[in-house]
Scaffold this motif. Sequence first.
Motif, mmCIF file in Angstrom:
data_model
loop_
_atom_site.group_PDB
_atom_site.id
_atom_site.type_symbol
_atom_site.label_atom_id
_atom_site.label_comp_id
_atom_site.label_asym_id
_atom_site.label_seq_id
_atom_site.Cartn_x
_atom_site.Cartn_y
_atom_site.Cartn_z
ATOM 1 N N GLU A 85 3.816 -16.671 11.254
ATOM 2 C CA GLU A 85 3.096 -16.703 12.735
ATOM 3 C C GLU A 85 4.035 -16.098 13.668
ATOM 4 O O GLU A 85 3.751 -15.576 14.639
ATOM 5 N N THR A 142 0.725 -11.740 13.049
ATOM 6 C CA THR A 142 -0.102 -11.929 13.966
ATOM 7 C C THR A 142 -0.251 -10.932 14.916
ATOM 8 O O THR A 142 0.807 -10.690 15.638
ATOM 9 N N PRO A 143 -1.526 -10.944 15.583
ATOM 10 C CA PRO A 143 -1.470 -10.096 16.857
ATOM 11 C C PRO A 143 -0.654 -10.982 18.074
ATOM 12 O O PRO A 143 0.100 -10.128 18.928
ATOM 13 N N GLN A 144 -0.706 -12.002 18.055
ATOM 14 C CA GLN A 144 0.111 -12.878 19.049
ATOM 15 C C GLN A 144 1.332 -12.707 18.711
ATOM 16 O O GLN A 144 2.080 -12.577 20.070
ATOM 17 N N HIS A 168 -5.300 -4.229 3.590
ATOM 18 C CA HIS A 168 -4.707 -4.810 4.486
ATOM 19 C C HIS A 168 -3.720 -3.757 5.408
ATOM 20 O O HIS A 168 -2.701 -4.007 5.695
ATOM 21 N N TRP A 199 -3.127 -7.853 10.505
ATOM 22 C CA TRP A 199 -2.500 -9.060 10.586
ATOM 23 C C TRP A 199 -3.656 -10.359 10.452
ATOM 24 O O TRP A 199 -4.991 -10.086 10.536
ATOM 25 N N PHE A 200 -3.006 -11.566 10.419
ATOM 26 C CA PHE A 200 -4.057 -12.650 10.333
ATOM 27 C C PHE A 200 -4.966 -12.536 11.832
ATOM 28 O O PHE A 200 -4.118 -12.518 12.664
ATOM 29 N N GLY A 201 -6.450 -13.030 11.707
ATOM 30 C CA GLY A 201 -6.939 -12.621 12.824
ATOM 31 C C GLY A 201 -7.637 -11.203 13.064
ATOM 32 O O GLY A 201 -8.406 -11.384 13.956
ATOM 33 N N GLU A 202 -7.209 -10.358 12.284
ATOM 34 C CA GLU A 202 -7.823 -9.208 12.309
ATOM 35 C C GLU A 202 -8.639 -8.744 11.114
ATOM 36 O O GLU A 202 -8.678 -9.431 10.110
#
Length: 228
Positions: A33, A37-39, A105, A146-149
Amino acid sequence: MNIVILTGAGISAESGLATFRASDGLWEEHRIEDVATPQAFRRNPVLVHEFYNQRRAKARLARPNAAHQALARLGADPRHRVTLVTQNVDDLHERGGSTGVIHMHGGLETGLCAACGHRWEAPAIMGPYDRCPACARQATRPDIVWFGEIPYHMEEIAAALEQADLFAAVGTSGNVYPAAGFVELAAAAGARTVELNLDASARTSVFDEARRGPATQVVPQWVDELVG
């Protein structure tokens, strides 16, 4: 024969690169995390860039292994049409001799401008204040999904799966979608499916065949059977 091959972190592990998930839940001593991730990038772009700078340095020191080289040999066989898709962000397939590798990826060897979408060859060290060579905006980010993309090249991958006679997953955990669902798409198209992994994955039961062992052993053996 149309062959689609999906590779994951297990194929590069024997070249010294860390697999995606460790038993302690950390990835290269970081929480997913915080770096994938983008965040995370919005919260701390310096940390994220430093993480991928370190991974890029390690990847450049790594060397292709016998599994990478065997898949390159299969791809060069004129009797087969091979689509090689990887979840890995290293370039060991290319350095092992494969061409036309689909990096769903992204990859460590390119930088990406978040403002204009331009890509360029990544230097050893990148940071959030680097300017894009095309638009000069300070919007540099790693060219990593990333996760969420949404993964790259999904239409091309789907088209290859629809025409596959044989689908193989090498060194994958079976935990990350959409890649974990490729076996069903290939099977629906009539392809035979095989998993080559050190241990059983989360999707092993879906495959027609499973072979166990280190990638440097089972992949060359499998390729030998296909190329003769």
